[in-house]
Design an enzyme around this catalytic site. Structure first.
Site, PDB file in Angstrom:
ATOM      1  CG  ASN A   1      55.717  39.301  27.262  1.00 42.02           C
ATOM      2  OD1 ASN A   1      56.177  39.228  26.040  1.00 42.02           O
ATOM      3  ND2 ASN A   1      56.400  39.823  28.168  1.00 42.02           N
TER       4      ASN A   1
ATOM      5  CE1 TYR B   1      61.017  29.986  24.633  1.00 45.66           C
ATOM      6  CE2 TYR B   1      61.469  29.883  22.237  1.00 45.66           C
ATOM      7  CZ  TYR B   1      61.226  30.725  23.453  1.00 45.66           C
ATOM      8  OH  TYR B   1      60.821  31.998  23.196  1.00 45.66           O
TER       9      TYR B   1
ATOM     10  CE  LYS C   1      57.581  31.394  24.056  1.00 46.57           C
ATOM     11  NZ  LYS C   1      56.737  32.245  24.739  1.00 46.57           N
TER      12      LYS C   1
ATOM     13  CB  ILE D   1      63.489  40.724  20.682  1.00 46.58           C
ATOM     14  CG1 ILE D   1      62.432  40.236  19.843  1.00 46.58           C
ATOM     15  CG2 ILE D   1      63.144  42.301  21.083  1.00 46.58           C
ATOM     16  CD1 ILE D   1      62.256  40.907  18.370  1.00 46.58           C
TER      17      ILE D   1
ATOM     18  CB  THR E   1      64.908  40.850  25.589  1.00 48.91           C
ATOM     19  OG1 THR E   1      64.961  39.448  25.459  1.00 48.91           O
ATOM     20  CG2 THR E   1      63.687  41.525  24.506  1.00 48.91           C
TER      21      THR E   1
END
Ligand code: NAD
Length: 261
Positions: A97, A164, A168, A197, A199
């Site tokens: 992760n 990015y 991914k 999300i 975070t």
């Protein structure tokens, strides 16, 4: 962080490894694995943060151990997997992760160093994780479940995210190849693709300022919580998901569904 969710101890006697386990989605997943009864190896770059996750888990009576490892460093990844096997004698589940957003900017303002940083962690790092995890799982002979964290940005175009998104998106092809390669060893390989999300990464990418736009485009009408993703990574690990492999699963409240909003 909730520790009192109903647990059916579906992973009792199993061992799970989580990278990037000192914060955000990784911490939530480490806690969810422990809730299901698995002993957890929590890896990250910073001792203090992974120790905090360990303390949350051991407070519930579940075994956990912290290993400092940079996933961009092959020696450290190899040593991480070895440490898990040495400590607990098994490796049943891995959640790869750890990741960085890198420099989000127009391609004309990004450098080769920016490319190498992001791809070195998000794509090469996950490849290294899987290389050593699969080697260990084959040697141990119990099969296993590997889940990697991709991103909805692999599917939904976002300006400034070319590196990015590539890092991914590369995981989707990688796991299809590996699912075929290691399926006969009863090792399953899947990705989760989180939406937006709440975070530390989301805070770095806009946080409060970006929230209303993100919520507007998310059919379920809210930001994700780290546990929304961690719980799915854990769901993919035990026997309930035994016939699922090679899949990249959006966990995004619907934000990446194409259409008119
Ligand atoms: P986060 O920044 O809290 O977590 C990332 C974790 O990875 C941190 O603990 C960090 O220390 C660790 N890490 C980074 N580089 C590392 C390295 N080289 N070696 C070891 N550990 C390293 O943010 P998060 O949102 O929890 O991110 C987790 C994953 O989710 C990342 O892969 C990220 O790309 C992905 N993701 C997040 C979102 C979001 O909106 N938050 C959306 C899609 C995908």
């Amino acid at each position: 962080m909730q520790m009192d969710n109903i647990s059916s101890q579906r992973l009792k006697g199993r061992v799970a490894l989580v990278t990037g386990g000192g914060s955000g989605i990784g911490r939530a997943a480490a806690i969810a694995y422990a809730r299901e009864g698995a002993a957890v190896v929590v890896a990250g770059r910073r001792q203090r943060e992974i120790d905090e996750t360990i303390a949350m888990i051991t407070a519930t009576g579940v075994e956990a151990t912290a290993v400092v490892a940079d996933v961009a460093n092959s020696d450290e990844v190899k040593a991480l997997v070895q440490a898990a096997v040495d400590r607990f004698g098994r490796l049943d589940a891995a959640f790869n992760n750890a990741g960085i957003e890198g420099k989000m900017a127009p391609i004309t303002e990004q450098s080769e160093a920016d490319f190498n940083d992001v791809v070195g962690i998000n794509l090469r790092g996950v490849w290294l994780d899987m290389k050593y995890e699969i080697e260990a799982m084959i040697a141990l002979g119990n099969g296993g479940s590997i889940v990697n964290t991709s991103s909805f940005v692999a599917r939904a175009g976002q300006a400034g995210a070319s590196i990015y998104a590539a890092s991914k998106g590369g995981l989707e092809g990688m796991i299809r190849a590996l699912a075929v390669e290691v399926g006969p060893k009863q090792i399953r390989v899947n990705n989760v693709l989180p939406g937006a999300i709440k975070t530390p990464m989301f805070d770095r990418l806009g946080g409060e300022a970006a929230t209303s736009t993100v919520v507007k485009f998310t059919p379920l009408g809210r930001l994700g919580e780290p546990a929304d993703v961690g719980d799915v990574a854990v769901w993919l690990s035990p026997d309930e998901a035994r016939f699922v492999t090679g899949q990249s699963l959006l966990v995004d409240g619907g934000i990446a569904i194409p259409g008119i909003r």
